[in-house]
Structures are given as structure tokens and as C-alpha cells.
Write an enzyme that holds these catalytic residues in place. Structure first.
Site, short mmCIF file in Angstrom:
data_model
loop_
_atom_site.label_atom_id
_atom_site.label_comp_id
_atom_site.label_asym_id
_atom_site.label_seq_id
_atom_site.Cartn_x
_atom_site.Cartn_y
_atom_site.Cartn_z
N ASP A 279 4.33 -4.15 -0.49
CA ASP A 279 3.27 -4.73 -1.30
C ASP A 279 3.08 -3.83 -2.52
O ASP A 279 3.04 -2.61 -2.40
CB ASP A 279 1.97 -4.76 -0.48
CG ASP A 279 1.20 -6.03 -0.69
OD1 ASP A 279 0.86 -6.33 -1.86
OD2 ASP A 279 0.91 -6.73 0.30
N ASP B 94 0.75 -7.95 -5.83
CA ASP B 94 -0.65 -8.31 -5.56
C ASP B 94 -1.44 -8.61 -6.83
O ASP B 94 -1.35 -7.87 -7.81
CB ASP B 94 -1.29 -7.09 -4.86
CG ASP B 94 -2.71 -7.34 -4.43
OD1 ASP B 94 -2.90 -8.10 -3.47
OD2 ASP B 94 -3.64 -6.80 -5.06
N GLU C 292 1.88 -12.82 -6.42
CA GLU C 292 0.67 -13.51 -5.98
C GLU C 292 0.01 -14.06 -7.24
O GLU C 292 -0.77 -13.39 -7.88
CB GLU C 292 -0.29 -12.55 -5.26
CG GLU C 292 -1.43 -13.32 -4.61
CD GLU C 292 -2.67 -12.46 -4.29
OE1 GLU C 292 -3.45 -12.88 -3.43
OE2 GLU C 292 -2.87 -11.41 -4.91
N ASP D 111 -5.03 -13.47 3.92
CA ASP D 111 -6.26 -13.80 3.18
C ASP D 111 -6.78 -15.20 3.51
O ASP D 111 -7.79 -15.63 2.95
CB ASP D 111 -5.98 -13.78 1.66
CG ASP D 111 -5.68 -12.38 1.15
OD1 ASP D 111 -6.19 -11.41 1.73
OD2 ASP D 111 -4.93 -12.28 0.16
C1 NOJ Z 1 -4.90 -9.98 -2.77
C2 NOJ Z 1 -4.68 -9.41 -1.41
O1 NOJ Z 1 -3.82 -10.26 -0.70
C3 NOJ Z 1 -6.04 -9.25 -0.78
O2 NOJ Z 1 -5.97 -8.98 0.58
C4 NOJ Z 1 -6.77 -8.19 -1.55
O3 NOJ Z 1 -8.09 -8.12 -1.10
C5 NOJ Z 1 -6.79 -8.47 -3.05
N1 NOJ Z 1 -5.56 -9.00 -3.55
C6 NOJ Z 1 -7.10 -7.22 -3.82
O4 NOJ Z 1 -6.02 -6.35 -3.79
#
Ligand code: NOJ
Length: 559
Positions: free
Chosen positions: A99, A200, A257, A330
Site C-alpha cells: 500500500d 491510497d 484508489e 473500507d
Molecule cells: C483509504 C484507505 O483505504 C482507508 O482505509 C484510509 O482510512 C484512507 N484512505 C486514508 O488513508
């Protein structure tokens, strides 16, 4: 014709290390735990694993707040463990994707500490620091986890910007020194032999030129970050530079993402010459969400789900590859979120599995999805660890919901639904740990666990295994990877069906979300000519021009 890349035919698996397997029995999953389970992943058929962050972190947001990018957090193990993971994974032909969290770091990162010591010095420029204007914060943006994005620096009249939690200060990408340090770090990891990165929150790295107010959208007088991002241009310069300095020279895989990409920007992000190899398809995960908060969200119906998938497939056709998911760390568990209540059984889980897995793109399986793991029921907020759920609980109460109603909302959407420990067996704590797990195991682990499913040819696990095998079958591989998705019977309520049109080959994927038997007119189908490759029902019937689907049945067939 699309240029073929090494990752196109892969099947990826997301590991949430904290909840995967605890090898030292301190209640927290770890890197050695992943090493121990590599053979399991191999057996499932996985060839790429994405592991959520294991870097040094105070863990305000479960490792997405990094205090040292070059160290492994001791709760997860050591750098030697990480090296061993890379080595052992490689032996099994599995690539490791880490990540990459570079929109922000932790307020405990050395850079931020130095910025606090001297906000006007070199490190102050690593962050976005502003002062109040006429006694007012620089702007009214709401952080994703609630409250304003501005937080005072200790003993100072400077404020720093954080679009996530206040322990996650945003890094200033406008500063070329910061970008250099980020690229250096990415290359350090890629040089170790990583297959690539999941990137991310990347859409947030570019802020609008001015920190200015936007119309408030809740009573807190703040505005959603989505509004801010919609007004921001120029992110491409950063992303192109990052790609050219890091991923591209390494031939690495990258998956972004990316929420809120603008219309017409898809090819820039995920085309052949895009910033990333691929981006996640989140269309169905945001379907029904509301800027007001979770309490106003609407659960997508099967027809919403179908529409979202098809819209994404159409827009990506000829452009590149989405990374397809039904859940991640998430999101709620896909089977609890997208399946109507009466379909939340093994048959329904296989239905959803085949429908998403056979779409064009790179399938990602989130740990436990292959067992059909479900949402957990949370009845009191102190059972929940996730910071986002705690904020949303408060939003519910502020909106006048009772604590019980608020918990019903939180329970449905909480990120902790997907974060409960992996259910390995029916032993104590589902065999995840011999200690006390950091987050309670789902109560249903006696019914839903790997041990129970492993040898059972009819289990959800076996079904996933078959899907992966089919994806790798030399006879169908090309069609499954490159074939166009052609939606059919779109108006049929409760039915999701499409062809994958390859060169001289056509596969049919058809599923029935309802409980009634359905007769579906499909051109060219014929009981004798059509070859069923996979189904979740013993019988798969077809007559001249008609496919018959039992309740919750899914069929993958060669036409
Ligand atoms: C996306 C991540 O998948 C999530 O878990 C995180 O809280 C936020 N970005 C901030 O990094």
C-alpha cells in the site's frame, strides 16, 4: 489491439494483515502469519497479493498514518519478515503489492515533528500550513472523518491541513523536495522486488489553487471534499511524474484508489499510457451514498448493482482495465450489502461471485470473501474500533437518531465489518489467534470458516477456486481477459446477464437474483450447443432460444 501486460491475467487478493493470521498469538495478525498462509493462497489460485499498510505507524487509522516509510511496524514483524515474505511469495509465483500512502503521513513522522518545531523552516514546507484569517480558518472543507480539515499546530498560531484524521497531516505535493523524497521511498521498495503498489487516496494530492470556502452542505457549515476535488485541476502533472520516476522504470503494477475522477479522464488514469496500470471500480460502492452521511444512504438493489457494473464496463471498454471488487477493508461485506436478505446464503454468494468475477478487469478478492464472510452485528459503539464509524455514529445522533437507530446504521456500513479476523476454523477465535483478538471475531465463525469449506466441492471457497481456474484455463483465458463485455436483457428486473465476446468465442454469464425460476430469451442459445462451464446449481437447462435459471442460479456457459 491492446498491448498485453504481465498483470492482465492475474487474480489478486487483498490482505488486511492485522486480521489475517496471527503467528505469534499477541492478538494481532502479522507478516509471518501471511508467510504461513501463502500455500493456502496458492491453493486458492492467487497470483498477486495486496497487503494493507505494515509500515511503522501509531495506528490512528489502522496503519494508513505512517510515521516511517522505511520501517515495518513491530506489531507486524520486522524487515527480515518482509524480505522473507517477498522471497517465499516469489517461490510460489505470487507477486506482492504494498500500500502506498503518500497523500498524508502521520503527525508522528519526523517530517511533521520538525515542521512543528519550526513551521516557517524547511519542514514546514512539507505540509500545508496556514494561519487564521480575520479569526477564521482558511477554508470550510470537511475532513473525511468529520470536523474541519484544519488543526492547530502545538504552541503556534499555524494550522495544518488534514483531509483525513487530524493524525494524518497532508503532504505538500507542490513542494518538489517532498515529491523527490516520496519517489526515493517508492523506488526503495520496488528495488526490493515488489510487484507494485496500491495507491491510497491519491486523488487528494492536488488541492485547488486557493484554500477557499465552498457552499456548506451540512449544519456544521462545512463542505464535502468531493465538492473541493471537483473544482481542482492539474493532478496529472504529479501522477505522470510519479509514474515515470517509479512504477514505469520498474515495470511495476499500480492500482489507484481513485474516487471522483472527472468525466473524460479515464484514459489519463487507466489507459494504456495512464498514470496507473488500473484503478478500482467504485461505482457500485458509492451507489446510494449521501453527502449527509451513512444515515441517509440507500442500499443498492440488484438492479442498481447491475447498472453500475455495466456503466463501468462500457466506459472502460477499449480504454483499459478496472480492478473489480465487491468489498475491501473500507466497505461492508459484499454479500451483506448487495444481496437481498433472502439471497444471503451459499447459493446467493456464489451468484454474486460469478457475476463480478467474470466482468472484464482484474478481479480482487478481499480476505474472507472467498468463504462468504458476512457483516458482523454491532450493537454498541464501544464494540467498534474504526474512526470513521465513530464519526458517523455522532452524525446520526446529531441528526436526531436514537443510539439504537444510530447503531443500526453504523452496523450496516462500518468498516469494521470487513476488518474482523479471518475465519480459519471453528476453534476459539476462529483459529485466528490463541491470544485475544484486537477486534472480535464474527459470531458466525462456527458456520462460516475455511476448515469446513476446504474439502467440500460445493463450498463457496471451491466455487471461487473454480472461477480462478476458469480464468486461467488456456482455452478461455483470452476471452475472459480481453473479451468485450456485452450486456444483455438489461431491462429484466432481478437478472444480470452479459456476454464476454472474444475472438471466435463467446461466453455467457447470467444470474438470477430472485427466488423464482425465470425463462430468459437468449439469441443463439440451445440446450445442446451451449456448454455450461460453471454453475451454482446442479441443473442448468436451456431450450431453443431460452435459458432457464432457477432462483439464485448463475451460469457461465460457452455459446
Ligand atoms: C483509504 C484507505 O483505504 C482507508 O482505509 C484510509 O482510512 C484512507 N484512505 C486514508 O488513508
Amino acid at each position: 489491439m491492446m498491448k498485453k501486460e504481465w498483470w492482465h491475467g492475474k487474480t489478486a487478493y487483498q490482505i488486511y494483515p492485522k486480521s489475517f493470521y496471527d503467528s505469534n498469538h499477541d492478538g494481532i495478525g502479522d507478516i509471518r502469519g501471511i508467510v504461513e498462509k501463502l500455500d493456502y493462497l496458492k491453493e486458492l489460485g492467487i497470483d498477486l497479493i495486496w497487503i494493507s499498510p505494515v509500515y511503522l505507524s501509531p495506528c490512528a487509522d489502522q496503519g494508513y498514518d505512517i510515521s516511517d516509510y522505511y520501517q515495518i511496524d513491530p506489531v507486524f514483524g520486522t524487515m527480515e519478515d518482509m524480505d522473507q515474505l517477498l522471497e517465499e511469495a516469489k517461490k510460489r509465483g505470487i507477486g506482492v503489492v504494498m500500500d502506498l500512502v503518500v497523500n498524508h503521513c502521520s503527525d508522528e513522522h519526523e517530517w511533521f515533528k520538525k515542521a512543528c518545531e519550526d513551521p516557517e523552516g524547511e519542514y514546514g514546507k512539507y505540509f500545508y500550513l496556514e494561519k487564521k484569517r480575520d479569526g477564521k480558518l482558511p477554508c470550510n472543507w470537511r475532513s473525511y472523518f468529520g470536523g474541519p480539515v484544519w488543526e492547530p499546530m502545538p504552541n503556534s498560531d499555524w494550522y495544518y491541513l488534514h483531509v483525513f484524521h487530524k493524525k494524518q497531516p497532508d503532504l505538500n505535493w507542490e513542494n518538489p523536495v517532498v515529491r523527490e523524497r516520496i519517489y526515493e521511498m517508492i523506488n526503495f521498495w520496488l528495488d526490493k522486488g515488489l510487484a507494485g503498489f496500491r495507491i491510497d487516496a491519491i486523488i487528494n494530492i492536488k488541492k485547488p489553487q486557493m484554500f477557499r470556502d465552498y457552499p456548506a452542505d451540512r449544519e456544521d457549515q462545512l463542505c464535502d471534499m468531493g465538492t473541493v476535488l471537483a473544482d481542482t485541476t492539474g493532478i496529472g502533472d504529479f501522477l505522470r511524474e510519479m509514474r515515470d520516476r517509479t512504477f514505469r522504470p520498474h515495470g511495476a503494477f499500480s492500482v489507484g484508489e481513485v474516487f471522483n475522477a472527472k468525466d473524460g479522464e479515464l484514459a489519463d488514469f487507466a489507459g494504456e499510457d495512464g498514470y496507473f496500470s488500473s484503478i478500482f471500480d467504485f461505482r457500485q460502492t458509492v451507489e446510494g451514498k449521501s453527502v449527509d452521511g451513512w444515515y441517509r444512504a440507500r442500499i443498492p438493489s440488484p438492479d442498481d448493482y447491475k447498472r453500475c457494473c455495466f456503466e463501468s464496463q462500457r466506459e472502460m471498454e477499449g480504454v483499459g482495465f478496472y480492478s473489480n471488487i465487491i468489498e475491501n477493508h473500507d466497505e461492508p461485506r459484499g454479500v451483506s450489502h448487495y444481496l437481498p436478505e433472502e439471497a444471503r446464503n451459499e447459493k446467493g454468494k456464489k451468484l454474486l461471485a460469478a457475476l463480478y468475477f467474470m466482468l472484464k478487469g482484474l478481479p480482487f478478492i478481499y480476505q474472507g470473501q472467498e468463504l462468504g464472510m458476512e457483516n458482523k452485528i454491532y450493537t454498541a459503539i464501544d464494540q467498534v474500533d474504526d474512526i470513521s464509524s465513530r464519526d458517523e455514529y455522532q452524525v446520526c445522533l446529531n441528526a436526531g437518531l436514537s443510539p439504537k437507530e444510530a447503531m443500526e446504521v453504523v452496523s450496516r456500513y462500518s468498516r469494521d465489518n470487513a476488518r474482523t479476523p479471518f475465519q480459519w476454523s471453528d476453534q476459539r477465535h476462529a483459529g485466528f489467534t490463541k491470544g485475544e483478538p484486537w477486534l472480535k471475531v464474527n459470531e458466525n465463525y462456527k458456520e462460516i470458516n475455511l476448515e469446513k469449506q476446504l474439502g467440500d466441492p460445493d463450498s463457496v471457497f471451491s466455487f471461487y477456486q473454480q472461477l480462478i481456474r476458469l480464468r486461467k484455463d488456456p482455452k478461455y483465458q483470452d476471452t475472459i481477459i480481453y473479451g468485450k463485455t456485452v450486456p444483455i436483457l438489461e431491462e429484466e428486473l432481478g437478472i444480470m446477464a452479459y456476454f464476454r465476446q472474444g475472438e471466435g468465442q463467446k461466453l455467457l454469464v447470467a444470474g438470477n437474483f430472485g427466488s423464482e425460476r425465470r425463462r430468459l430469451p437468449i439469441n443463439g442459445i440451445n440446450g445442446k450447443k451451449c456448454k455450461v462451464l460453471l454453475s451454482n446449481d446442479k441443473n442448468a437447462e436451456a431450450e431453443e432460444g431460452v435459458l432457464i435459471l432457477e432462483g439464485l442460479q448463475v451460469v457461465v456457459a460457452e455459446m
